[in-house]
Design a protein around this motif. Structure first.
Motif, PDB file in Angstrom:
ATOM      1  N   PRO A 124      -2.645  -6.405  -9.902  1.00 56.76           N
ATOM      2  CA  PRO A 124      -3.895  -7.137 -10.162  1.00 56.76           C
ATOM      3  C   PRO A 124      -4.707  -7.423  -8.903  1.00 56.76           C
ATOM      4  N   PHE A 125      -4.059  -7.452  -7.743  1.00 54.87           N
ATOM      5  CA  PHE A 125      -4.736  -7.832  -6.511  1.00 54.87           C
ATOM      6  C   PHE A 125      -5.191  -6.614  -5.696  1.00 54.87           C
ATOM      7  N   LEU A 126      -4.311  -5.624  -5.558  1.00 58.84           N
ATOM      8  CA  LEU A 126      -4.630  -4.414  -4.799  1.00 58.84           C
ATOM      9  C   LEU A 126      -4.227  -3.199  -5.637  1.00 58.84           C
ATOM     10  N   PRO A 127      -4.975  -2.896  -6.690  1.00 55.11           N
ATOM     11  CA  PRO A 127      -4.555  -1.852  -7.639  1.00 55.11           C
ATOM     12  C   PRO A 127      -4.433  -0.463  -7.016  1.00 55.11           C
ATOM     13  N   HIS A 128      -5.351  -0.094  -6.113  1.00 52.66           N
ATOM     14  CA  HIS A 128      -5.307   1.242  -5.509  1.00 52.66           C
ATOM     15  C   HIS A 128      -4.122   1.364  -4.542  1.00 52.66           C
TER      16      HIS A 128
ATOM     17  N   MET B 164       1.530   3.268  -3.547  1.00 51.56           N
ATOM     18  CA  MET B 164       2.933   2.924  -3.283  1.00 51.56           C
ATOM     19  C   MET B 164       3.854   3.450  -4.367  1.00 51.56           C
ATOM     20  N   ALA B 165       3.360   3.498  -5.593  1.00 51.83           N
ATOM     21  CA  ALA B 165       4.187   3.931  -6.722  1.00 51.83           C
ATOM     22  C   ALA B 165       4.119   5.434  -6.978  1.00 51.83           C
ATOM     23  N   SER B 166       3.347   6.167  -6.188  1.00 54.58           N
ATOM     24  CA  SER B 166       3.147   7.601  -6.432  1.00 54.58           C
ATOM     25  C   SER B 166       4.396   8.422  -6.123  1.00 54.58           C
ATOM     26  N   ASP B 167       4.485   9.587  -6.747  1.00 54.83           N
ATOM     27  CA  ASP B 167       5.600  10.496  -6.491  1.00 54.83           C
ATOM     28  C   ASP B 167       5.571  10.998  -5.047  1.00 54.83           C
TER      29      ASP B 167
ATOM     30  N   LYS C 238      -4.840  -1.657   4.135  1.00 58.42           N
ATOM     31  CA  LYS C 238      -6.262  -1.975   4.186  1.00 58.42           C
ATOM     32  C   LYS C 238      -6.871  -1.761   2.812  1.00 58.42           C
ATOM     33  N   SER C 239      -7.514  -2.810   2.292  1.00 59.84           N
ATOM     34  CA  SER C 239      -8.168  -2.720   0.986  1.00 59.84           C
ATOM     35  C   SER C 239      -9.070  -3.933   0.820  1.00 59.84           C
ATOM     36  N   VAL C 240      -9.995  -3.849  -0.129  1.00 62.88           N
ATOM     37  CA  VAL C 240     -10.963  -4.918  -0.428  1.00 62.88           C
ATOM     38  C   VAL C 240     -11.570  -5.507   0.836  1.00 62.88           C
ATOM     39  N   GLY C 241     -11.761  -4.659   1.850  1.00 64.42           N
ATOM     40  CA  GLY C 241     -12.396  -5.100   3.081  1.00 64.42           C
ATOM     41  C   GLY C 241     -11.519  -5.891   4.015  1.00 64.42           C
ATOM     42  N   SER C 242     -10.216  -5.988   3.738  1.00 69.04           N
ATOM     43  CA  SER C 242      -9.298  -6.755   4.581  1.00 69.04           C
ATOM     44  C   SER C 242      -8.117  -5.891   4.985  1.00 69.04           C
ATOM     45  N   THR C 243      -7.501  -6.264   6.103  1.00 66.50           N
ATOM     46  CA  THR C 243      -6.313  -5.556   6.585  1.00 66.50           C
ATOM     47  C   THR C 243      -5.129  -6.522   6.603  1.00 66.50           C
ATOM     48  N   PHE C 244      -4.016  -6.082   6.023  1.00 68.47           N
ATOM     49  CA  PHE C 244      -2.811  -6.897   5.960  1.00 68.47           C
ATOM     50  C   PHE C 244      -1.693  -6.190   6.724  1.00 68.47           C
TER      51      PHE C 244
ATOM     52  N   LEU D 246       8.165  -1.246  -0.575  1.00 65.96           N
ATOM     53  CA  LEU D 246       6.904  -1.524   0.113  1.00 65.96           C
ATOM     54  C   LEU D 246       6.248  -2.808  -0.396  1.00 65.96           C
ATOM     55  N   VAL D 247       6.247  -3.000  -1.708  1.00 67.14           N
ATOM     56  CA  VAL D 247       5.642  -4.209  -2.276  1.00 67.14           C
ATOM     57  C   VAL D 247       6.374  -5.450  -1.795  1.00 67.14           C
TER      58      VAL D 247
END
Length: 279
Positions: free
Chosen positions: A66-70, A75-78, A136-142, A160-161
């Motif tokens: 819900p927060f960082l969908p992309h 992270m969940a990709s094959d 990096k997403s929604v204009g922020s870097t974590f 990763l999550v």
């Protein structure tokens, strides 16, 4: 002999002493001034908010979608699972890290030691390094560190999550406290003012003995007390803000009915005994 006067009951004691007695609730409806009303509202709101930081401080799993969908999707990709399964990982770090692009689209990129050129123009980035990684997403870097808890080889997504969440737990907790806290404040304002307004309107037809809006607010806050405390206990056991608000609202409805059945919202002809808790 010197005569002694009974000391008036202190403000907070008077409130708590009325919570489980419908007659005391109604008899004490004019005992709190506006400053005390504000204090009571803050207290009942804080009681409802208390489970939020407790829950997120002890949370070990987090739903990132819900927060960082992309980012969650990458992270969940094959491709990510295959790349991390093949990587050399020991003691919470990757060994022999070299530049590698795992996923690359118009808006997204993920990989090891990505260059500035790799990340240029991308809205969503996962950049893995030896001991840490950046999101990096929604204009922020974590920034995050790798943490134990999930098997990297079998579940790269959870690894990763969890690493991202544990590294940013304080920030996430504060954000959720503010977001959910504002919702609780808004709902409480609607409940208090809504119930008090209807109680206040009833005075025009002489249905009740409530004389003004302040008395309606006082009575509503006392009637909300049981539900707020019950919602806090339920929230500490199993946190869900929707359940908390539902429990509080339903409890208020039942307590309103309880007070009405016991008092009809009218003072008894002789009500001095009901004012033992008042000044």
């Amino acid at each position: 002999m010197q005569s002694t006067k009974n000391k008036p009951t202190a403000f907070p004691v008077r409130f708590f002493g009325s919570l489980f007695s419908p007659r005391r609730m109604f008899a004490n409806r004019d005992q709190f001034n506006w400053l005390q009303i504000i204090v009571l509202f803050i207290f009942l709101t804080a009681v409802m908010v208390m489970p939020i930081p407790f829950y997120y401080n002890h949370q070990t799993n987090f739903n990132l979608s819900p927060f960082l969908p992309h980012i969650d999707k990458m992270m969940a990709s094959d491709q990510m699972q295959t790349a991390l399964k093949a990587a050399d990982y020991h003691n919470q770090q990757f060994d022999n890290v070299q530049h590698q692009v795992i996923i690359k689209t118009k808006d997204n990129v993920a990989g090891f030691d990505l260059t500035t050129a790799d990340m240029a123009g991308r809205k969503n980035v996962i950049n893995l390094h030896t001991n840490t990684f950046q999101v990096k997403s929604v204009g922020s870097t974590f920034k995050a560190k790798y943490v134990p808890g999930h098997n990297l080889k079998t579940n790269a997504h959870a690894f990763l999550v969890n690493s991202w969440y544990q590294s940013n737990k304080v920030m996430i907790g504060l954000f959720m406290l503010m977001a959910l806290g504002l919702i609780i404040v808004g709902v409480n304002l609607i409940l208090v003012n809504g119930a008090a307004f209807f109680l206040f309107l009833s005075r025009h037809n002489k249905i009740t003995h409530i004389r003004n809006f302040r008395e309606g607010v006082n009575l509503t806050l006392m009637m909300m007390g049981i539900g707020s405390l019950l919602a806090m206990v339920i929230g500490l056991i199993h946190f869900d803000v929707t359940i908390e608000l539902t429990v509080q609202s339903l409890s208020l409805a039942f307590v309103v009915l309880w007070v009405y059945l016991k008092t009809k919202f009218k003072d008894p002809e002789v009500d001095q005994t009901m004012l033992l808790w008042a000044n």
